[in-house]
Design an enzyme around this catalytic site. Sequence first.
Site, mmCIF file in Angstrom:
data_model
loop_
_atom_site.group_PDB
_atom_site.id
_atom_site.type_symbol
_atom_site.label_atom_id
_atom_site.label_comp_id
_atom_site.label_asym_id
_atom_site.label_seq_id
_atom_site.Cartn_x
_atom_site.Cartn_y
_atom_site.Cartn_z
ATOM 1 N N GLY A 10 21.702 -2.150 22.659
ATOM 2 C CA GLY A 10 20.618 -2.682 21.494
ATOM 3 C C GLY A 10 21.565 -3.520 20.428
ATOM 4 N N ARG A 71 20.951 -4.363 28.872
ATOM 5 C CA ARG A 71 21.313 -3.211 29.645
ATOM 6 C C ARG A 71 21.564 -3.186 31.042
ATOM 7 N NH1 ARG A 71 20.714 0.129 24.997
ATOM 8 N NH2 ARG A 71 19.006 -0.070 23.554
ATOM 9 N N ASP A 102 27.083 3.935 22.353
ATOM 10 C CA ASP A 102 27.459 4.891 23.643
ATOM 11 C C ASP A 102 27.700 4.291 24.924
ATOM 12 O OD1 ASP A 102 28.324 7.741 23.935
ATOM 13 O OD2 ASP A 102 26.618 7.507 25.285
ATOM 14 N N THR A 124 25.731 -0.583 16.440
ATOM 15 C CA THR A 124 24.367 0.032 16.805
ATOM 16 C C THR A 124 23.822 0.392 15.309
ATOM 17 O OG1 THR A 124 23.245 2.101 17.491
ATOM 18 C CG2 THR A 124 25.480 2.222 17.262
ATOM 19 N N ASP A 126 21.956 2.948 14.831
ATOM 20 C CA ASP A 126 21.805 4.294 14.700
ATOM 21 C C ASP A 126 22.878 5.270 13.849
ATOM 22 O OD1 ASP A 126 19.542 4.015 16.313
ATOM 23 O OD2 ASP A 126 20.476 4.326 18.189
ATOM 24 N N ASP A 128 25.420 6.676 15.357
ATOM 25 C CA ASP A 128 25.579 7.727 16.224
ATOM 26 C C ASP A 128 26.840 7.777 16.989
ATOM 27 O OD1 ASP A 128 24.973 5.856 18.180
ATOM 28 O OD2 ASP A 128 23.676 6.888 19.027
ATOM 29 N N ARG A 170 17.728 7.602 17.400
ATOM 30 C CA ARG A 170 17.911 8.152 18.733
ATOM 31 C C ARG A 170 18.007 9.656 18.503
ATOM 32 N NH1 ARG A 170 22.002 6.393 23.357
ATOM 33 N NH2 ARG A 170 23.538 7.137 21.910
#
Length: 316
Positions: A10, A71, A102, A124, A126, A128, A170
């Site tokens: 992303g 992706r 990730d 990202t 996120d 995360d 996510r």
Amino acid sequence: MKIAILTSGGDAPGMNVAIRAAVRYGIKKGHEIYGVYSGYVGLIKGDFVKLDHKRMSGIISMGGTFLKTARLEEFKDAKFQEKAVENLKKKGIEGLIVIGGDGSYRGALALHNLGVKVVTIPGTIDNDIYGTDYTLGFHTALDTIVSAMDKLRDTSVSHQRCSIIEVMGRNCGDLALYAAISGGAEILVTPEHKLSKEDIIASLTQYKKEDRTHAIVVVTEHQMDVFEFAKEITEKSKFTSVATILGYVQRGGSPSAQDRILGTRMGAYAIDLFDQKISGVAIGIENDRLVYLPIGVVINNKRPVNPLYKLVTEVS
């Protein structure tokens, strides 16, 4: 040394900033820097472009990634990984900077295990990724969310209603958590801070008894069907409720000053690590200090629960 840069997964505001810093600093340090178009797709196609100061002009304020991203699930296959290594060797490229999340890190680790010198940068929204307080794009996305929350609060107050706002993240609730604090939300639902629908409705019913005129509920994606839950709130509490999914607007926009500073620091740091003959590592920032960990450690660990959740329970 020839060093290539790719962005994968992303897109996130700040990716271009990190590329710019790596290119300009890398050239100053005597390296040749190449871009790889469309992430791992471009790597297996051999789609490289030499980068220079002119190509970096003006990109510091651009969102997304000018190298494009994609992706590629097939990159898990050894034959595609070997093709990527072959293309890097053909070009004489000795080092690779991977900017992404990730999945991008897993591809980078595979290449590292095949002998490629790799350094990763967390890109990202996120937030995360283990081993870093913040990822590139997180603060810009947060600003976008808070701006939307402020606007939704205006209409929620006017109509005396409950607004449910679903944000990205996510499996990590940091975007929702920071937005709830920054935007003054009454209720927060994330993977780390789960609330039952019954508890939420009970809280909203109590708010109405307390003569509160509106409420904001911030929810991390994949926790519930927010549109159906809005109907349920309307039926079971005294609040009329509407739901808004912010969606991909959270990924766009010019990077914030904080992401520009972070991207610049991380891009330059990646070059420094190569100069120190350090590779197979993921860059992070902890307590405003740049750090690195082995990529394998990063992808095999989960971020600890954010201590800010305590603040949410005290001020909501």
